[in-house]
Scaffold this active site. Structure first.
Site, PDB file in Angstrom:
ATOM      1  N   LYS A   4       0.857  -1.194   0.000  1.00 42.54           N
ATOM      2  CA  LYS A   4       0.000   0.000   0.000  1.00 42.54           C
ATOM      3  C   LYS A   4       0.885   1.233   0.000  1.00 42.54           C
ATOM      4  CE  LYS A   4      -4.498   0.808   0.279  1.00 42.54           C
ATOM      5  NZ  LYS A   4      -5.574  -0.117  -0.103  1.00 42.54           N
TER       6      LYS A   4
HETATM    7  N1  GLU Z   1      -7.304   0.039  -3.307  1.00 40.04           N
HETATM    8  C1  GLU Z   1      -8.069  -1.148  -3.557  1.00 40.04           C
HETATM    9  C2  GLU Z   1      -8.128  -2.024  -2.319  1.00 40.04           C
HETATM   10  O1  GLU Z   1      -7.942  -1.561  -1.232  1.00 40.04           O
HETATM   11  C3  GLU Z   1      -7.618  -1.883  -4.802  1.00 40.04           C
HETATM   12  C4  GLU Z   1      -6.228  -2.424  -4.756  1.00 40.04           C
HETATM   13  C5  GLU Z   1      -5.750  -3.015  -6.077  1.00 40.04           C
HETATM   14  O2  GLU Z   1      -6.542  -3.152  -6.989  1.00 40.04           O
HETATM   15  O3  GLU Z   1      -4.551  -3.329  -6.136  1.00 40.04           O
HETATM   16  O4  GLU Z   1      -8.445  -3.179  -2.380  1.00 40.04           O
END
Ligand code: GLU
Length: 424
Positions: free
Chosen positions: A114
């Site tokens: 993240k």
């Molecule tokens: N931000 C989204 C999540 O928290 C998508 C993450 C992604 O597609 O890599 O799942």
């Protein structure tokens, strides 16, 4: 409120502590050995960067950004990047670990990561956002790549942000690398169905939960907190599936209509007036009170830490479908369980987004693109199977759905770590 109570609530609201609490419970229940616990409980890598950006008025400002790779045991790190004034390293850590568990729950070949940048996109121009995105990308670029770490949109980032990241990375590599990010615009290697994917996944698992209880969507009332990408897509798709969306809550307040809100008209009303409030035929309501309405499905799709020890007892929903990451604190879990709220935990409920990100990554790497029907069909299959896996695991082991999802995920990641062995 006493100082002690404030400190306790502050601790409860720390997302990393919330993630650790669930991890510890699931690890103990699985009987995970001490060494494996140590490996899986800590992020593999944490990067902090300071990003100089020239503002439109000529001033120079330095913003702080993070990228945390929690695990790469099952594949490249995967997870979004958020822009917000209150981003913290603990929050990004927690979100990265949730991505590891989420990818393992739906069994796609990714680890978890993240990113976050402390900035306020609400007061930044398009040009400033582009410059901050490109410089942040340049600062973390050595750690990115289709085989290393693949970012995606999250809070306050979108397709355009992903296009800038892809372009910056590609300029440095001297070749176009579409698979370095997902959630891109369709004509730059994005996937059909990706913008709707998280909301679609929430709809699919909510339908599965209703089926389990013998409930019919047409007589089911839904309350949604948050009307951004996840909330608005879920609202649209749930309404299409026959659910009655009785309340939508945003930061400024909520709108309520017991007969069901017309979602397309509400989206238009917000576009025209700048707010969901004063929607014809609906009542304005306090945003917090929305969480406590009598309903069948409550879908928090905004921020972490909205259901806490202080308000969980007031939740009257039969089903809590966690569209957001970490909307429920660890202490609130027990209160919801005591009140027989059926929780579809975030690492399952909102996994539709990363699942279609996986499809996007596969399509980019093959250079062969699928039609929407194929994307949606494959998403449905994964969500239905994962729901069944988590719920039957919970029933078999006598744990709640959240701990079942963590146990399933931890077991899969631990198995990968064991097979790979420890490189020394
Ligand atoms: N931000 C989204 C999540 O928290 C998508 C993450 C992604 O597609 O890599 O799942």
């Amino acid at each position: 409120m006493s100082l002690e109570a404030t400190t306790n609530l502050e601790q409860e609201l720390n997302p990393w502590l919330a993630a650790e609490t669930r991890f510890d419970l699931a690890a103990a229940r699985l009987g995970l050995d001490d060494g494996m616990r140590k490996i899986l409980s800590k992020p593999a890598r944490e990067l902090t960067v300071n990003i100089p950006v020239q503002l439109d008025d000529g001033r120079l400002q330095v913003f702080t950004g993070y990228r945390v790779q929690h695990s790469i045991a099952r594949g490249p790190a995967k997870g979004g990047i958020r822009f917000a004034p209150d981003v913290t390293l603990d929050e990004v850590r927690a979100l990265a670990s949730w991505m590891t568990w989420k990818c393992a729950v739906v069994n796609i070949p990714f680890g978890g990561g993240k990113g976050g940048v402390i900035c306020d996109p609400a007061v930044m121009s398009e040009g400033e956002l582009e410059r901050i995105t490109r410089r942040y990308t340049a600062e973390i670029m050595d750690f990115l790549g289709p085989e290393r770490d693949v970012p995606a949109p999250d809070m306050n980032t979108n397709e355009q942000t992903m296009a800038w990241i892809m372009d910056t990375y590609s300029m440095h590599k001297r070749t176009t690398v579409t698979a370095v990010v997902t959630g891109k615009p369709l004509n730059l290697g994005g996937s059909r169905g990706r913008p709707e994917a998280t909301g679609r996944g929430c709809t699919i698992v909510s339908l599965q939960a209703l089926k389990k209880f013998g409930l019919d969507p047409a007589s089911s009332r839904v309350v949604i907190q948050g009307f951004g990408n996840v909330g608005s897509m879920a609202a649209r798709l749930m309404a299409r599936a026959g659910f009655k969306i009785v309340c939508i809550a945003e930061v400024e307040g909520a709108v309520y209509n017991p007969h069901g809100l017309d979602i397309a008209a509400l989206l238009k009303h917000r576009k025209d007036s700048g707010s969901i409030l004063d929607f014809p035929g609906a009542e304005n309501m306090d945003a917090h009170e929305a969480l406590f309405l009598d309903c069948d499905v409550l879908l928090p799709a905004a921020k972490e830490g909205v259901i806490t020890s202080e308000n969980a007892a007031k939740v009257r929903a039969k089903i809590l479908c966690e569209g957001a990451n970490g909307p429920t604190t660890a202490v609130a879990d027990d209160i919801l369980a005591d009140n027989n709220v059926f929780v579809i935990p975030d690492i399952l409920a909102n996994a539709g987004g990363v699942t279609v990100s996986y499809f996007e990554w596969v399509q980019d790497r093959q250079g062969f693109f699928w039609n929407e029907q194929l994307v949606n069909g494959r998403l449905e299959e994964i969500m239905v199977n994962s729901f069944r896996d988590v719920v039957s695991y919970a029933e078999k082991h006598g744990v709640n759905n959240r701990i079942a999802a963590y146990m399933l995920a931890l077991d899969r990641v631990a198995f990968a770590v064991k097979l790979r062995g420890i490189y020394a």
